[in-house]
Design an enzyme around this catalytic site. Structure first.
Site, mmCIF file in Angstrom:
data_model
loop_
_atom_site.group_PDB
_atom_site.id
_atom_site.type_symbol
_atom_site.label_atom_id
_atom_site.label_comp_id
_atom_site.label_asym_id
_atom_site.label_seq_id
_atom_site.Cartn_x
_atom_site.Cartn_y
_atom_site.Cartn_z
ATOM 1 N N LYS A 114 0.777 -1.231 0.052
ATOM 2 C CA LYS A 114 -0.128 -0.014 -0.009
ATOM 3 C C LYS A 114 0.969 1.307 -0.007
ATOM 4 O O LYS A 114 1.593 1.567 0.907
ATOM 5 C CB LYS A 114 -0.901 -0.147 1.205
ATOM 6 C CG LYS A 114 -1.552 1.332 1.489
ATOM 7 C CD LYS A 114 -2.453 1.352 2.636
ATOM 8 C CE LYS A 114 -2.970 2.441 3.222
ATOM 9 N NZ LYS A 114 -3.783 2.341 4.690
ATOM 10 N N ASP A 120 -12.069 6.878 4.202
ATOM 11 C CA ASP A 120 -11.002 6.715 5.093
ATOM 12 C C ASP A 120 -10.550 5.311 4.953
ATOM 13 O O ASP A 120 -9.305 5.031 5.560
ATOM 14 C CB ASP A 120 -11.102 7.146 6.575
ATOM 15 C CG ASP A 120 -9.600 7.201 7.196
ATOM 16 O OD1 ASP A 120 -8.533 7.408 6.568
ATOM 17 O OD2 ASP A 120 -9.757 7.201 8.340
ATOM 18 N N GLU A 126 -9.395 3.715 2.250
ATOM 19 C CA GLU A 126 -8.787 3.828 1.041
ATOM 20 C C GLU A 126 -7.901 2.850 0.727
ATOM 21 O O GLU A 126 -7.784 2.490 -0.533
ATOM 22 C CB GLU A 126 -8.288 5.319 0.755
ATOM 23 C CG GLU A 126 -6.997 5.645 1.362
ATOM 24 C CD GLU A 126 -6.778 5.298 2.671
ATOM 25 O OE1 GLU A 126 -5.422 5.036 3.002
ATOM 26 O OE2 GLU A 126 -7.559 5.716 3.504
ATOM 27 N N ARG A 174 -7.760 -0.277 1.097
ATOM 28 C CA ARG A 174 -8.163 -1.717 0.544
ATOM 29 C C ARG A 174 -8.669 -1.292 -0.867
ATOM 30 O O ARG A 174 -8.494 -2.283 -1.709
ATOM 31 C CB ARG A 174 -9.176 -2.196 1.473
ATOM 32 C CG ARG A 174 -10.432 -1.331 1.476
ATOM 33 C CD ARG A 174 -11.407 -1.425 2.808
ATOM 34 N NE ARG A 174 -10.593 -1.054 3.977
ATOM 35 C CZ ARG A 174 -11.135 -1.453 5.185
ATOM 36 N NH1 ARG A 174 -12.339 -2.420 5.379
ATOM 37 N NH2 ARG A 174 -10.775 -1.395 6.254
ATOM 38 N N ASP A 226 -2.415 10.315 4.001
ATOM 39 C CA ASP A 226 -3.741 10.037 4.267
ATOM 40 C C ASP A 226 -4.561 10.855 5.012
ATOM 41 O O ASP A 226 -4.432 10.912 6.385
ATOM 42 C CB ASP A 226 -3.967 8.655 4.692
ATOM 43 C CG ASP A 226 -5.498 7.948 4.798
ATOM 44 O OD1 ASP A 226 -6.354 8.744 4.272
ATOM 45 O OD2 ASP A 226 -5.674 7.114 5.556
ATOM 46 N N LYS A 265 -9.866 12.646 8.710
ATOM 47 C CA LYS A 265 -9.619 12.143 10.138
ATOM 48 C C LYS A 265 -9.526 13.094 11.230
ATOM 49 O O LYS A 265 -9.286 14.364 10.658
ATOM 50 C CB LYS A 265 -7.986 11.661 9.987
ATOM 51 C CG LYS A 265 -7.663 10.329 9.199
ATOM 52 C CD LYS A 265 -6.393 10.022 8.931
ATOM 53 C CE LYS A 265 -6.289 8.668 8.239
ATOM 54 N NZ LYS A 265 -6.605 7.335 8.975
ATOM 55 N N ASP A 304 1.674 6.230 5.951
ATOM 56 C CA ASP A 304 0.721 5.427 5.238
ATOM 57 C C ASP A 304 1.158 4.509 4.017
ATOM 58 O O ASP A 304 0.402 4.094 3.398
ATOM 59 C CB ASP A 304 -0.621 6.193 5.102
ATOM 60 C CG ASP A 304 -1.610 5.267 5.413
ATOM 61 O OD1 ASP A 304 -1.551 4.143 5.880
ATOM 62 O OD2 ASP A 304 -2.739 5.467 4.659
#
Length: 523
Positions: free
Chosen positions: A285, A367, A369, A371, A290, A297, A308
Protein backbone atom coordinates in the site's frame (compact mmCIF):
# COMPACT_ATOMS: atom_id res chain seq x y z
CA UNK A 1 17.23 11.60 0.41
CA UNK A 2 19.77 8.99 1.50
CA UNK A 3 20.88 8.60 5.11
CA UNK A 4 24.55 7.91 5.93
CA UNK A 5 25.35 4.21 6.06
CA UNK A 6 27.49 2.06 8.32
CA UNK A 7 30.03 -0.38 6.89
CA UNK A 8 30.61 -3.81 8.42
CA UNK A 9 33.22 -6.55 8.18
CA UNK A 10 34.41 -9.64 10.06
CA UNK A 11 37.69 -9.90 12.00
CA UNK A 12 39.33 -12.72 13.96
CA UNK A 13 41.86 -10.57 15.85
CA UNK A 14 41.92 -10.81 19.64
CA UNK A 15 39.30 -8.22 20.73
CA UNK A 16 41.72 -6.81 23.34
CA UNK A 17 44.13 -5.89 20.53
CA UNK A 18 41.71 -4.32 18.05
CA UNK A 19 42.51 -0.73 17.11
CA UNK A 20 39.00 0.64 17.47
CA UNK A 21 37.31 3.45 19.37
CA UNK A 22 35.21 1.02 21.41
CA UNK A 23 34.85 -2.71 21.96
CA UNK A 24 31.43 -4.14 22.80
CA UNK A 25 31.05 -7.21 24.99
CA UNK A 26 27.96 -8.98 26.28
CA UNK A 27 26.95 -9.42 29.92
CA UNK A 28 24.22 -11.60 31.40
CA UNK A 29 22.16 -10.93 34.47
CA UNK A 30 22.45 -13.76 36.94
CA UNK A 31 19.39 -15.54 38.27
CA UNK A 32 19.06 -18.27 40.85
CA UNK A 33 21.25 -19.14 43.80
CA UNK A 34 24.86 -17.97 44.11
CA UNK A 35 27.65 -20.52 43.89
CA UNK A 36 31.40 -20.65 44.12
CA UNK A 37 31.97 -19.90 40.44
CA UNK A 38 29.28 -17.34 39.66
CA UNK A 39 29.62 -15.19 42.75
CA UNK A 40 26.86 -13.56 44.77
CA UNK A 41 23.26 -13.51 43.65
CA UNK A 42 22.58 -10.62 41.31
CA UNK A 43 26.17 -10.50 40.05
CA UNK A 44 26.92 -10.05 36.36
CA UNK A 45 28.09 -12.88 34.16
CA UNK A 46 30.36 -12.11 31.24
CA UNK A 47 29.23 -13.66 27.97
CA UNK A 48 31.62 -15.60 25.77
CA UNK A 49 33.72 -13.34 23.58
CA UNK A 50 34.72 -11.15 26.51
CA UNK A 51 37.46 -13.43 27.92
CA UNK A 52 40.52 -11.48 26.76
CA UNK A 53 38.94 -8.20 27.79
CA UNK A 54 38.19 -9.55 31.25
CA UNK A 55 41.73 -10.87 31.60
CA UNK A 56 43.10 -7.41 30.86
CA UNK A 57 41.12 -6.07 33.82
CA UNK A 58 42.65 -8.67 36.17
CA UNK A 59 39.27 -10.29 36.81
CA UNK A 60 37.64 -7.10 38.12
CA UNK A 61 35.64 -6.17 35.04
CA UNK A 62 32.24 -7.41 36.25
CA UNK A 63 32.79 -5.80 39.64
CA UNK A 64 33.58 -2.47 37.98
CA UNK A 65 30.61 -2.68 35.62
CA UNK A 66 28.32 -3.43 38.54
CA UNK A 67 29.63 -0.35 40.36
CA UNK A 68 28.66 1.66 37.27
CA UNK A 69 25.11 0.32 37.51
CA UNK A 70 25.20 -2.54 35.04
CA UNK A 71 22.51 -5.18 35.59
CA UNK A 72 22.73 -7.21 32.38
CA UNK A 73 19.16 -6.27 31.45
CA UNK A 74 18.46 -6.69 27.72
CA UNK A 75 19.51 -3.64 25.73
CA UNK A 76 21.26 -1.89 28.62
CA UNK A 77 24.62 -0.36 27.57
CA UNK A 78 27.23 0.62 30.17
CA UNK A 79 30.45 2.33 29.04
CA UNK A 80 33.79 2.01 30.81
CA UNK A 81 37.07 3.81 30.04
CA UNK A 82 39.81 1.20 29.67
CA UNK A 83 42.71 3.51 30.68
CA UNK A 84 45.08 1.52 28.48
CA UNK A 85 44.22 -1.95 29.73
CA UNK A 86 43.24 -2.88 26.15
CA UNK A 87 43.87 -1.17 22.82
CA UNK A 88 40.38 0.34 22.58
CA UNK A 89 39.90 3.36 24.86
CA UNK A 90 36.35 2.32 25.70
CA UNK A 91 34.54 -0.89 26.61
CA UNK A 92 30.77 -1.01 26.24
CA UNK A 93 28.94 -3.82 28.01
CA UNK A 94 25.54 -4.59 26.50
CA UNK A 95 22.96 -6.53 28.49
CA UNK A 96 21.78 -9.88 27.14
CA UNK A 97 19.40 -10.84 29.94
CA UNK A 98 19.73 -14.14 31.86
CA UNK A 99 22.27 -16.61 30.53
CA UNK A 100 20.51 -19.18 28.31
CA UNK A 101 20.66 -22.79 29.44
CA UNK A 102 22.90 -24.90 27.24
CA UNK A 103 22.80 -22.55 24.25
CA UNK A 104 23.99 -19.22 22.93
CA UNK A 105 21.60 -16.26 23.07
CA UNK A 106 18.77 -16.31 20.55
CA UNK A 107 19.47 -14.49 17.26
CA UNK A 108 16.94 -11.77 18.10
CA UNK A 109 18.68 -11.16 21.44
CA UNK A 110 21.97 -10.69 19.59
CA UNK A 111 20.30 -8.53 16.93
CA UNK A 112 18.85 -6.18 19.54
CA UNK A 113 22.08 -6.09 21.56
CA UNK A 114 24.13 -5.19 18.49
CA UNK A 115 21.64 -2.49 17.54
CA UNK A 116 21.50 -1.00 21.04
CA UNK A 117 25.27 -0.88 21.41
CA UNK A 118 25.96 0.68 18.00
CA UNK A 119 23.25 3.25 18.69
CA UNK A 120 24.74 4.06 22.10
CA UNK A 121 28.21 4.51 20.59
CA UNK A 122 27.18 7.14 18.03
CA UNK A 123 30.08 9.54 17.67
CA UNK A 124 32.67 6.75 17.54
CA UNK A 125 34.16 6.17 14.09
CA UNK A 126 35.14 2.52 14.52
CA UNK A 127 33.49 -0.03 16.82
CA UNK A 128 34.09 -3.75 17.31
CA UNK A 129 31.47 -6.21 18.54
CA UNK A 130 32.68 -9.24 20.48
CA UNK A 131 29.36 -10.86 21.30
CA UNK A 132 28.71 -14.53 22.14
CA UNK A 133 28.37 -16.72 19.05
CA UNK A 134 27.59 -20.45 19.01
CA UNK A 135 30.30 -22.82 17.84
CA UNK A 136 28.00 -25.11 15.88
CA UNK A 137 25.82 -25.02 12.77
CA UNK A 138 23.87 -22.07 14.20
CA UNK A 139 26.92 -19.80 14.12
CA UNK A 140 26.30 -18.28 10.64
CA UNK A 141 22.72 -17.31 11.56
CA UNK A 142 24.01 -15.66 14.72
CA UNK A 143 26.58 -13.73 12.70
CA UNK A 144 23.79 -12.52 10.41
CA UNK A 145 21.74 -11.39 13.41
CA UNK A 146 24.65 -9.41 14.86
CA UNK A 147 25.40 -7.85 11.47
CA UNK A 148 21.76 -6.88 10.86
CA UNK A 149 21.40 -5.41 14.32
CA UNK A 150 24.57 -3.36 13.97
CA UNK A 151 23.68 -2.00 10.53
CA UNK A 152 20.12 -1.16 11.56
CA UNK A 153 21.08 0.25 14.94
CA UNK A 154 23.44 2.60 13.13
CA UNK A 155 20.61 4.05 11.04
CA UNK A 156 19.74 7.72 11.31
CA UNK A 157 17.48 9.62 8.94
CA UNK A 158 19.38 12.38 7.15
CA UNK A 159 16.59 14.83 8.02
CA UNK A 160 15.93 18.43 7.07
CA UNK A 161 17.78 20.45 9.72
CA UNK A 162 19.58 23.48 8.30
CA UNK A 163 21.86 24.16 11.27
CA UNK A 164 24.52 21.91 12.81
CA UNK A 165 23.34 20.13 15.93
CA UNK A 166 26.18 20.19 18.49
CA UNK A 167 24.66 17.42 20.60
CA UNK A 168 23.88 15.24 17.58
CA UNK A 169 26.65 12.68 17.27
CA UNK A 170 27.25 11.04 13.91
CA UNK A 171 26.35 7.34 13.56
CA UNK A 172 29.16 4.79 13.83
CA UNK A 173 30.91 4.69 10.45
CA UNK A 174 32.52 1.23 10.64
CA UNK A 175 31.64 -1.90 12.61
CA UNK A 176 33.90 -4.92 13.02
CA UNK A 177 32.35 -8.20 14.17
CA UNK A 178 34.74 -10.50 16.01
CA UNK A 179 34.39 -14.15 14.93
CA UNK A 180 36.64 -17.21 15.34
CA UNK A 181 37.36 -17.37 11.56
CA UNK A 182 36.90 -14.22 9.51
CA UNK A 183 37.38 -16.20 6.28
CA UNK A 184 34.60 -18.71 6.99
CA UNK A 185 32.54 -18.93 3.80
CA UNK A 186 29.21 -19.47 5.56
CA UNK A 187 29.73 -16.50 7.86
CA UNK A 188 30.77 -14.28 4.95
CA UNK A 189 27.67 -15.30 3.03
CA UNK A 190 25.48 -14.36 5.98
CA UNK A 191 27.18 -10.98 6.28
CA UNK A 192 26.58 -10.37 2.59
CA UNK A 193 22.92 -11.20 3.05
CA UNK A 194 22.73 -8.99 6.14
CA UNK A 195 24.13 -6.07 4.15
CA UNK A 196 21.48 -6.55 1.45
CA UNK A 197 18.62 -6.94 3.92
CA UNK A 198 19.72 -4.04 6.13
CA UNK A 199 20.27 -1.84 3.10
CA UNK A 200 16.71 -2.54 1.99
CA UNK A 201 15.34 -1.81 5.46
CA UNK A 202 17.26 1.46 5.56
CA UNK A 203 15.83 2.45 2.17
CA UNK A 204 12.30 1.69 3.40
CA UNK A 205 12.93 3.75 6.54
CA UNK A 206 14.21 6.67 4.47
CA UNK A 207 11.14 6.61 2.23
CA UNK A 208 8.74 6.46 5.17
CA UNK A 209 10.54 9.23 7.04
CA UNK A 210 10.58 11.58 4.06
CA UNK A 211 8.19 14.52 4.41
CA UNK A 212 4.91 14.01 2.52
CA UNK A 213 5.39 17.10 0.36
CA UNK A 214 8.55 15.45 -1.01
CA UNK A 215 6.92 12.12 -1.85
CA UNK A 216 3.61 12.89 -3.51
CA UNK A 217 2.56 10.02 -5.79
CA UNK A 218 4.45 10.92 -8.99
CA UNK A 219 7.61 11.77 -7.01
CA UNK A 220 7.49 8.66 -4.80
CA UNK A 221 6.81 6.44 -7.81
CA UNK A 222 9.81 7.91 -9.60
CA UNK A 223 12.04 7.54 -6.53
CA UNK A 224 11.26 3.84 -6.19
CA UNK A 225 11.37 3.24 -9.94
CA UNK A 226 14.78 4.88 -10.23
CA UNK A 227 16.21 2.81 -7.37
CA UNK A 228 14.80 -0.38 -8.91
CA UNK A 229 16.20 0.40 -12.35
CA UNK A 230 19.62 1.14 -10.86
CA UNK A 231 19.45 -2.27 -9.18
CA UNK A 232 18.92 -3.90 -12.58
CA UNK A 233 15.21 -4.64 -12.22
CA UNK A 234 12.50 -4.24 -14.86
CA UNK A 235 10.14 -1.36 -14.07
CA UNK A 236 6.77 -0.26 -15.42
CA UNK A 237 5.02 2.88 -14.14
CA UNK A 238 1.35 3.44 -15.00
CA UNK A 239 0.27 7.09 -14.88
CA UNK A 240 -3.32 8.30 -14.51
CA UNK A 241 -4.06 7.89 -18.22
CA UNK A 242 -2.78 4.30 -18.25
CA UNK A 243 -4.69 3.54 -15.05
CA UNK A 244 -7.90 4.79 -16.63
CA UNK A 245 -7.28 2.78 -19.78
CA UNK A 246 -6.55 -0.33 -17.72
CA UNK A 247 -9.66 -0.04 -15.55
CA UNK A 248 -7.99 0.55 -12.18
CA UNK A 249 -11.08 2.12 -10.63
CA UNK A 250 -9.99 1.80 -7.01
CA UNK A 251 -6.62 3.54 -7.46
CA UNK A 252 -8.20 6.29 -9.54
CA UNK A 253 -11.06 6.85 -7.09
CA UNK A 254 -8.76 7.34 -4.12
CA UNK A 255 -6.34 9.53 -6.06
CA UNK A 256 -8.89 11.79 -7.74
CA UNK A 257 -9.13 14.17 -4.79
CA UNK A 258 -5.48 15.18 -5.08
CA UNK A 259 -3.84 17.42 -7.65
CA UNK A 260 -0.93 14.93 -7.56
CA UNK A 261 -2.27 12.02 -9.65
CA UNK A 262 -1.91 8.35 -8.65
CA UNK A 263 0.52 5.78 -10.00
CA UNK A 264 0.99 2.02 -10.13
CA UNK A 265 4.61 0.86 -10.11
CA UNK A 266 5.34 -2.70 -11.25
CA UNK A 267 8.84 -4.06 -10.54
CA UNK A 268 9.98 -7.45 -11.85
CA UNK A 269 12.87 -9.77 -11.08
CA UNK A 270 13.47 -12.90 -13.18
CA UNK A 271 16.22 -15.39 -12.29
CA UNK A 272 18.93 -15.50 -14.93
CA UNK A 273 18.61 -19.28 -15.35
CA UNK A 274 14.83 -19.34 -15.07
CA UNK A 275 14.96 -20.43 -11.42
CA UNK A 276 12.59 -23.11 -10.21
CA UNK A 277 9.58 -21.75 -12.09
CA UNK A 278 7.80 -20.39 -9.01
CA UNK A 279 6.32 -16.89 -9.22
CA UNK A 280 5.91 -14.69 -6.14
CA UNK A 281 3.87 -11.48 -6.13
CA UNK A 282 4.41 -8.73 -3.57
CA UNK A 283 1.86 -5.93 -3.13
CA UNK A 284 2.31 -2.88 -0.88
CA UNK A 285 0.00 0.00 0.00
CA UNK A 286 1.37 3.37 -1.08
CA UNK A 287 -0.82 6.13 0.33
CA UNK A 288 1.74 8.93 0.48
CA UNK A 289 -0.50 10.92 2.80
CA UNK A 290 -3.88 10.03 4.23
CA UNK A 291 -6.19 12.81 5.37
CA UNK A 292 -9.10 10.37 5.31
CA UNK A 293 -10.53 12.21 2.33
CA UNK A 294 -14.12 13.43 2.74
CA UNK A 295 -14.36 11.18 5.82
CA UNK A 296 -11.55 13.28 7.26
CA UNK A 297 -9.41 12.13 10.15
CA UNK A 298 -9.00 14.01 13.44
CA UNK A 299 -6.16 16.53 13.34
CA UNK A 300 -4.36 14.99 16.33
CA UNK A 301 -1.57 12.74 15.12
CA UNK A 302 -2.47 13.16 11.47
CA UNK A 303 1.15 13.99 10.66
CA UNK A 304 1.97 10.30 11.15
CA UNK A 305 -0.08 9.57 8.04
CA UNK A 306 3.06 10.36 6.07
CA UNK A 307 3.87 6.73 6.95
CA UNK A 308 0.76 5.32 5.24
CA UNK A 309 2.95 4.21 2.36
CA UNK A 310 4.96 1.91 4.63
CA UNK A 311 3.73 -1.19 2.81
CA UNK A 312 4.84 0.12 -0.59
CA UNK A 313 8.15 1.24 0.91
CA UNK A 314 8.74 -2.25 2.33
CA UNK A 315 7.82 -4.00 -0.92
CA UNK A 316 9.85 -1.65 -3.11
CA UNK A 317 12.86 -1.90 -0.80
CA UNK A 318 12.57 -5.69 -0.59
CA UNK A 319 12.92 -5.78 -4.37
CA UNK A 320 16.27 -3.99 -4.08
CA UNK A 321 17.47 -6.80 -1.83
CA UNK A 322 16.01 -9.39 -4.20
CA UNK A 323 18.09 -7.89 -6.99
CA UNK A 324 21.22 -8.31 -4.87
CA UNK A 325 20.42 -11.76 -3.45
CA UNK A 326 19.14 -13.29 -6.71
CA UNK A 327 16.76 -15.97 -5.39
CA UNK A 328 15.70 -18.88 -7.60
CA UNK A 329 12.13 -17.61 -7.89
CA UNK A 330 10.59 -14.88 -10.04
CA UNK A 331 9.35 -11.96 -7.95
CA UNK A 332 7.06 -9.17 -9.13
CA UNK A 333 6.09 -6.22 -6.96
CA UNK A 334 3.03 -4.01 -7.35
CA UNK A 335 3.00 -0.60 -5.65
CA UNK A 336 -0.33 1.26 -5.97
CA UNK A 337 0.40 4.86 -4.98
CA UNK A 338 -2.08 7.66 -4.27
CA UNK A 339 -2.67 10.64 -1.99
CA UNK A 340 -6.03 10.62 -0.17
CA UNK A 341 -7.16 14.24 -0.05
CA UNK A 342 -10.50 16.07 0.43
CA UNK A 343 -11.45 18.36 -2.45
CA UNK A 344 -14.21 19.11 -4.90
CA UNK A 345 -13.06 16.18 -7.01
CA UNK A 346 -12.62 13.67 -4.16
CA UNK A 347 -14.52 10.41 -4.13
CA UNK A 348 -17.51 10.31 -1.78
CA UNK A 349 -19.35 7.96 0.55
CA UNK A 350 -22.07 6.43 -1.59
CA UNK A 351 -19.97 6.23 -4.75
CA UNK A 352 -19.91 2.90 -6.57
CA UNK A 353 -16.51 2.09 -8.07
CA UNK A 354 -15.72 -0.51 -10.73
CA UNK A 355 -12.51 -2.27 -9.82
CA UNK A 356 -9.81 -3.81 -12.04
CA UNK A 357 -11.42 -7.26 -11.84
CA UNK A 358 -14.86 -5.83 -12.70
CA UNK A 359 -16.39 -6.02 -9.23
CA UNK A 360 -18.53 -3.11 -8.10
CA UNK A 361 -17.68 -1.63 -4.70
CA UNK A 362 -19.93 0.70 -2.70
CA UNK A 363 -17.83 3.28 -0.87
CA UNK A 364 -19.09 3.97 2.66
CA UNK A 365 -15.99 5.56 4.19
CA UNK A 366 -13.33 7.35 2.15
CA UNK A 367 -10.86 6.72 4.98
CA UNK A 368 -10.92 3.02 4.07
CA UNK A 369 -8.91 3.93 1.00
CA UNK A 370 -6.03 1.48 1.37
CA UNK A 371 -8.13 -1.55 0.52
CA UNK A 372 -9.39 0.21 -2.61
CA UNK A 373 -5.96 0.68 -4.15
CA UNK A 374 -4.69 -2.70 -2.93
CA UNK A 375 -7.65 -4.53 -4.44
CA UNK A 376 -6.77 -3.27 -7.91
CA UNK A 377 -3.10 -4.18 -7.49
CA UNK A 378 -3.88 -7.65 -6.13
CA UNK A 379 -6.30 -8.32 -8.96
CA UNK A 380 -3.61 -7.26 -11.44
CA UNK A 381 -1.08 -9.59 -9.78
CA UNK A 382 -3.50 -12.50 -10.13
CA UNK A 383 -4.21 -11.57 -13.75
CA UNK A 384 -0.48 -11.56 -14.51
CA UNK A 385 -0.15 -14.97 -12.85
CA UNK A 386 1.50 -15.88 -9.56
CA UNK A 387 1.90 -18.91 -7.32
CA UNK A 388 2.01 -16.96 -4.05
CA UNK A 389 0.80 -13.47 -3.20
CA UNK A 390 2.04 -11.52 -0.18
CA UNK A 391 0.47 -8.12 0.46
CA UNK A 392 1.43 -5.73 3.22
CA UNK A 393 -0.14 -2.47 4.31
CA UNK A 394 -0.75 -0.02 7.12
CA UNK A 395 -4.39 -0.91 6.70
CA UNK A 396 -6.38 -0.63 9.93
CA UNK A 397 -6.33 0.92 13.37
CA UNK A 398 -7.95 -2.36 14.37
CA UNK A 399 -4.56 -4.08 14.02
CA UNK A 400 -3.08 -1.79 16.68
CA UNK A 401 -6.06 -2.32 19.00
CA UNK A 402 -5.93 -6.11 18.60
CA UNK A 403 -2.18 -6.79 18.50
CA UNK A 404 -0.37 -3.62 19.52
CA UNK A 405 2.57 -1.80 17.98
CA UNK A 406 4.93 -4.74 17.50
CA UNK A 407 2.89 -7.67 16.19
CA UNK A 408 1.47 -7.60 12.66
CA UNK A 409 -1.86 -9.23 11.86
CA UNK A 410 -1.91 -11.85 9.11
CA UNK A 411 -4.99 -12.98 7.18
CA UNK A 412 -5.48 -15.13 4.11
CA UNK A 413 -4.75 -18.74 3.19
CA UNK A 414 -4.17 -20.48 6.56
CA UNK A 415 -1.08 -22.42 5.48
CA UNK A 416 0.55 -19.31 4.05
CA UNK A 417 -0.35 -17.26 7.13
CA UNK A 418 1.47 -19.81 9.25
CA UNK A 419 4.53 -19.48 7.03
CA UNK A 420 4.40 -15.72 7.54
CA UNK A 421 4.26 -16.25 11.31
CA UNK A 422 7.28 -18.55 11.23
CA UNK A 423 9.21 -16.15 9.01
CA UNK A 424 8.40 -13.22 11.29
CA UNK A 425 9.59 -15.11 14.35
CA UNK A 426 12.82 -16.02 12.56
CA UNK A 427 13.75 -12.42 11.72
CA UNK A 428 12.36 -10.58 14.75
CA UNK A 429 9.24 -9.18 13.03
CA UNK A 430 6.47 -11.07 14.85
CA UNK A 431 3.11 -11.62 13.17
CA UNK A 432 -0.02 -13.43 14.28
CA UNK A 433 -2.59 -15.21 12.08
CA UNK A 434 -6.16 -13.92 12.35
CA UNK A 435 -9.43 -15.42 11.00
CA UNK A 436 -11.71 -14.23 8.20
CA UNK A 437 -15.16 -15.13 9.59
CA UNK A 438 -18.17 -15.54 7.32
CA UNK A 439 -20.22 -13.18 9.48
CA UNK A 440 -17.75 -10.38 8.80
CA UNK A 441 -18.26 -10.86 5.06
CA UNK A 442 -22.02 -10.88 5.52
CA UNK A 443 -21.81 -7.52 7.29
CA UNK A 444 -20.19 -6.09 4.15
CA UNK A 445 -23.10 -6.97 1.84
CA UNK A 446 -24.26 -3.97 -0.19
CA UNK A 447 -27.79 -3.14 -1.35
CA UNK A 448 -26.50 -1.63 -4.59
CA UNK A 449 -23.14 -3.22 -5.39
CA UNK A 450 -21.20 -6.48 -5.11
CA UNK A 451 -19.65 -5.54 -1.78
CA UNK A 452 -19.36 -2.60 0.59
CA UNK A 453 -15.93 -1.32 1.30
CA UNK A 454 -16.54 -1.57 5.09
CA UNK A 455 -19.24 -3.05 7.29
CA UNK A 456 -22.54 -1.79 5.87
CA UNK A 457 -23.69 -0.71 9.34
CA UNK A 458 -20.40 1.19 9.85
CA UNK A 459 -19.77 -1.17 12.77
CA UNK A 460 -16.05 -1.26 13.58
CA UNK A 461 -16.25 -4.66 15.27
CA UNK A 462 -13.61 -6.88 13.69
CA UNK A 463 -12.19 -3.81 11.94
CA UNK A 464 -8.90 -5.49 11.04
CA UNK A 465 -10.76 -8.55 9.76
CA UNK A 466 -12.98 -6.42 7.53
CA UNK A 467 -9.89 -5.33 5.63
CA UNK A 468 -8.81 -8.92 5.04
CA UNK A 469 -12.31 -10.04 4.07
CA UNK A 470 -12.55 -7.24 1.51
CA UNK A 471 -9.16 -8.02 -0.04
CA UNK A 472 -10.04 -11.72 -0.34
CA UNK A 473 -12.62 -10.72 -2.97
CA UNK A 474 -9.81 -9.70 -5.32
CA UNK A 475 -7.64 -12.81 -5.13
CA UNK A 476 -8.43 -15.72 -7.43
CA UNK A 477 -9.28 -18.98 -5.68
CA UNK A 478 -6.21 -20.87 -6.86
CA UNK A 479 -3.65 -18.38 -5.50
CA UNK A 480 -2.44 -18.80 -1.90
CA UNK A 481 -2.24 -15.33 -0.36
CA UNK A 482 -1.46 -13.49 2.85
CA UNK A 483 -2.37 -9.97 3.92
CA UNK A 484 0.07 -8.54 6.50
CA UNK A 485 -1.38 -5.57 8.40
CA UNK A 486 1.54 -3.47 9.69
CA UNK A 487 -0.40 -0.41 10.90
CA UNK A 488 1.46 -0.45 14.23
CA UNK A 489 4.79 -2.17 13.50
CA UNK A 490 5.70 -0.02 10.48
CA UNK A 491 6.24 3.20 12.46
CA UNK A 492 7.95 3.58 15.85
CA UNK A 493 6.86 6.62 17.84
CA UNK A 494 8.60 5.85 21.13
CA UNK A 495 12.21 6.16 22.21
CA UNK A 496 14.78 4.19 20.20
CA UNK A 497 15.15 0.59 21.34
CA UNK A 498 17.36 -2.23 20.14
CA UNK A 499 17.83 -1.74 16.40
CA UNK A 500 14.66 0.37 16.07
CA UNK A 501 15.04 4.12 15.79
CA UNK A 502 12.21 6.65 15.82
CA UNK A 503 10.08 6.77 12.69
CA UNK A 504 9.85 4.16 9.94
CA UNK A 505 10.96 0.67 10.96
CA UNK A 506 11.16 -1.10 7.59
CA UNK A 507 8.82 -3.86 8.79
CA UNK A 508 8.22 -6.32 7.09
CA UNK A 509 11.14 -6.17 4.61
CA UNK A 510 13.09 -8.97 6.31
CA UNK A 511 9.98 -11.12 6.66
CA UNK A 512 9.31 -10.84 2.92
CA UNK A 513 12.91 -11.78 2.13
CA UNK A 514 12.69 -14.79 4.44
CA UNK A 515 9.44 -15.86 2.76
CA UNK A 516 11.02 -15.59 -0.69
CA UNK A 517 13.88 -17.81 0.52
CA UNK A 518 11.34 -20.24 1.96
CA UNK A 519 9.44 -20.42 -1.33
CA UNK A 520 12.69 -20.85 -3.26
CA UNK A 521 13.73 -23.74 -1.03
CA UNK A 522 10.41 -25.46 -0.40
CA UNK A 523 7.93 -24.25 -3.02
Amino acid sequence: MTSPSTTLSLVDTDPAELAVDAIVIGVHSQTGEPDATSGPAGALLLASGAESIAASFDGRLTETLALLGATGAPGEVIKLATLGTVTAPLVAAVGLGPEPTGAAPAPETLRRAAGASVRALAGAARVALSLPLPDDADAPAAVRAVAEGALLGGYRFAGYKTRPQPARREPVAEVLVAVPDAADAAALAEVSRARAAAGAVRAARDWVNTAPNDKRPPAFAETVATAAREAGLDVEVLDEAALAEGGYGGILAVGQGSEAPPRLVRISYTPADGGNGTRVALVGKGITFDTGGVSIKPAQGMWEMKSDMGGAAAVGAAMLAVAALKPAVAVTAYLPIAENMPSGSAYRPGDVVTMFNGKKVEVLNTDAEGRMILADAMARACADGCDYLFETSTLTGGQVIALGKRVSGVMGTPELCERVRVAGDAVGEPAWPMPLPDEVRKGMDSDVADISQVNAGMDRAGHMLQGGVFLREFVTDEVPWAHIDIAGPSFHTGEPTGYLTKGGTGVPVRTLLHLIDDVAANG
